[in-house]
Structures are given as C-alpha cells and as structure tokens.
Write a protein that holds these residues in place. Structure first.
Motif, mmCIF file in Angstrom:
data_model
loop_
_atom_site.group_PDB
_atom_site.id
_atom_site.type_symbol
_atom_site.label_atom_id
_atom_site.label_comp_id
_atom_site.label_asym_id
_atom_site.label_seq_id
_atom_site.Cartn_x
_atom_site.Cartn_y
_atom_site.Cartn_z
ATOM 1 N N LYS A 141 0.837 -1.205 0.000
ATOM 2 C CA LYS A 141 0.000 0.000 0.000
ATOM 3 C C LYS A 141 0.876 1.261 0.000
ATOM 4 N N GLU A 142 1.949 1.208 0.795
ATOM 5 C CA GLU A 142 2.871 2.348 0.879
ATOM 6 C C GLU A 142 3.563 2.583 -0.466
ATOM 7 N N LYS A 143 3.915 1.489 -1.133
ATOM 8 C CA LYS A 143 4.579 1.577 -2.432
ATOM 9 C C LYS A 143 3.650 2.263 -3.446
ATOM 10 N N GLU A 144 2.391 1.834 -3.431
ATOM 11 C CA GLU A 144 1.400 2.416 -4.342
ATOM 12 C C GLU A 144 1.203 3.902 -4.045
ATOM 13 N N PHE A 145 1.156 4.220 -2.744
ATOM 14 C CA PHE A 145 0.993 5.626 -2.348
ATOM 15 C C PHE A 145 2.158 6.469 -2.890
ATOM 16 N N LYS A 146 3.386 5.950 -2.756
ATOM 17 C CA LYS A 146 4.561 6.705 -3.209
ATOM 18 C C LYS A 146 4.546 6.925 -4.719
ATOM 19 N N ILE A 147 4.116 5.911 -5.473
ATOM 20 C CA ILE A 147 4.050 6.036 -6.939
ATOM 21 C C ILE A 147 3.073 7.155 -7.302
ATOM 22 N N GLN A 148 1.904 7.117 -6.662
ATOM 23 C CA GLN A 148 0.864 8.128 -6.900
ATOM 24 C C GLN A 148 1.374 9.526 -6.520
ATOM 25 N N LEU A 163 3.761 14.933 -7.844
ATOM 26 C CA LEU A 163 4.872 15.870 -7.653
ATOM 27 C C LEU A 163 5.477 16.304 -8.985
ATOM 28 N N GLU A 164 5.569 15.360 -9.905
ATOM 29 C CA GLU A 164 6.190 15.684 -11.191
ATOM 30 C C GLU A 164 5.401 16.719 -11.991
ATOM 31 N N GLN A 165 4.148 16.924 -11.605
ATOM 32 C CA GLN A 165 3.342 17.945 -12.291
ATOM 33 C C GLN A 165 3.523 19.325 -11.636
ATOM 34 N N GLN A 166 4.270 19.356 -10.533
ATOM 35 C CA GLN A 166 4.471 20.630 -9.819
ATOM 36 C C GLN A 166 5.872 21.164 -10.069
ATOM 37 N N THR A 167 6.041 22.449 -9.758
ATOM 38 C CA THR A 167 7.383 23.051 -9.833
ATOM 39 C C THR A 167 8.240 22.424 -8.738
ATOM 40 N N PRO A 168 9.465 21.992 -9.048
ATOM 41 C CA PRO A 168 10.325 21.439 -7.986
ATOM 42 C C PRO A 168 10.561 22.470 -6.875
ATOM 43 N N ASP A 169 10.745 21.987 -5.658
ATOM 44 C CA ASP A 169 10.977 22.888 -4.527
ATOM 45 C C ASP A 169 12.331 23.587 -4.652
ATOM 46 N N PHE A 170 13.332 22.824 -5.036
ATOM 47 C CA PHE A 170 14.697 23.361 -5.097
ATOM 48 C C PHE A 170 15.333 22.972 -6.427
ATOM 49 N N THR A 171 16.248 23.810 -6.885
ATOM 50 C CA THR A 171 17.018 23.455 -8.074
ATOM 51 C C THR A 171 18.495 23.502 -7.714
ATOM 52 N N VAL A 172 19.169 22.372 -7.909
ATOM 53 C CA VAL A 172 20.607 22.291 -7.629
ATOM 54 C C VAL A 172 21.285 21.771 -8.893
ATOM 55 N N ASP A 173 22.247 22.545 -9.385
ATOM 56 C CA ASP A 173 22.953 22.179 -10.635
ATOM 57 C C ASP A 173 21.968 21.849 -11.761
ATOM 58 N N GLY A 174 20.951 22.651 -11.869
ATOM 59 C CA GLY A 174 19.980 22.491 -12.953
ATOM 60 C C GLY A 174 18.992 21.343 -12.766
#
Length: 221
Positions: A11-18, A23-34
């Motif tokens: 269940k935890e694995k499925e939650f993390k995938i979701q 998250l990938e649809q959002q702006t990243p929180d931090f940018t390091v080396d591009g």
C-alpha cells in the motif's frame, strides 16, 4: 503479522508512486545544478538512512539536527537554519501560534522560503501529542499565508497509538486513526482544556514505514 506487513508495504509503495506522479506535475521545490528536487524525495532518502542505521534518532532535537545536516548536503545553495524567529522574515510574532521555526530553508534573497516543523513523540500522552501536531500544522498554515513558498510537517514515531485503528467518534483519535485527515476545529481533549485550533486546509496522514517499529508521515502545507 507478516502478511499484514507485506500488505502494508504494498500500500505504501502504491501511495509513493501516486505521490511521485503528482509531484512531477508541480514546480520542484529546489534546483541544484539544474536539477529539480522535491522535499518528499529528500525525506525518502533521509528515512532510508535511518532505516539502514546510518542516522540515529532518539528524540526531536536529534531529528532536527540530523535533517538540517542532511539538507545542507543536498541543497548547498540554500541557507538552512534552526529555531529561527518569525520576526527574522519581517513577520509580527504576535500573529503566530509559535515564534521559532524548527528548520527554515531560504535562498539568499528570501524570495523562496520553506518551514519545517517536526514532532517525534517517543512515549506518552497521545491525545496531547496529537493536539501539538495540529498546532504545528496551524502554524505552518499561518506561515504559508504570510508568504512562505511551501511548508512541511514531519512526524516520526515508534508509537503505534498514533496509527492504530480504534478511535471514538468525535475524538481526536478518530481523526488520526480512522479518517487519517486533519481538518476543521480540533479541540485539546485533556482535562477541561478550552484550547482548540482551526485548520483551514485538509491535511491527509499517510504513514510510511522506516523499520519494524518506527513510522513517519510528511504533509506539504
């Protein structure tokens, strides 16, 4: 027990995938080396270090220090400070539930800033601790309204009382254990306390396993 554990981890694995897809649809929180970095992924790495025994945690201060050290390695271009007063960010401390932020991350111009509040109950008075969780979440909501980019609430505990499945209707236990969501007005249920906090958002609790006894969750606020 072993079967339950396997189901739980699946269940935890499925939650993390979701979660990662979202998250990938959002702006990243931090940018390091591009490269864009999300806070939740940093925490996945941090908790896996705890699971491997490379980082030792034994109380709230240990989590605060270890996480700050870990964050400095991963995000060298941000200032990472502990117990910073809200007044440092030109905010009036009278308007906030708390004055000091457990961990704060900000860029040099302070245009991007993130607050982290941590709770690590190791024993105890569960309804009281649960109420403290809600106060921290409210504090992070206040910071968000005051111009913080995003904030995070992190709970780490070996106490199954926080995620067990029994909870009387209308109690703080019900929110934590059955609904697994914190919202609305939550009262401190110790004695005849009149304390309460009203949360503006709805904050889901998703417990993830660190090891046999210890679990954690992180909320983005």
């Amino acid at each position: 027990y072993a079967l339950d554990m396997v189901k739980e981890l699946q269940k935890e694995k499925e939650f993390k995938i979701q979660r990662n897809n979202l998250l990938e649809q959002q702006t990243p929180d931090f940018t390091v080396d591009g490269k864009g970095i999300y806070f939740e992924h940093i925490l996945d790495d941090f908790t896996s270090q705890i699971a491997k025994g490379k980082i030792e945690i034994y109380n709230e201060a240990s989590v605060q220090y270890e996480l700050a050290i870990f964050l400095r390695e991963v995000i060298p271009n941000y200032k990472i400070q502990l117990e910073r007063n809200v007044s440092y960010f030109e905010l009036n401390k009278k308007h906030f539930l708390k004055r000091e932020i457990d961990i704060v991350l900000f860029n040099t111009t302070k245009t991007r800033k993130f607050a982290i509040e941590i709770k690590t109950p190791m024993s105890g008075n569960y309804p009281m601790e649960m109420f403290y969780f809600c106060q921290d979440i409210k504090f992070l909501e206040q910071l968000k309204e005051s111009g913080f980019t995003d904030n995070f609430f992190l709970a780490i505990t070996p106490r199954s009382n926080f995620w067990g499945d029994r909870g009387k209707t209308g109690t703080i236990y019900e929110k934590f254990r059955k609904e697994k969501e914190l919202y609305g007005t939550i009262k401190n249920q110790i004695g005849d306390s009149k304390e309460e906090v009203t949360l503006k958002g709805r904050h889901k609790i998703n417990w993830l396993t660190i090891n046999d006894s210890t679990r954690y969750f992180v909320m983005r606020i």
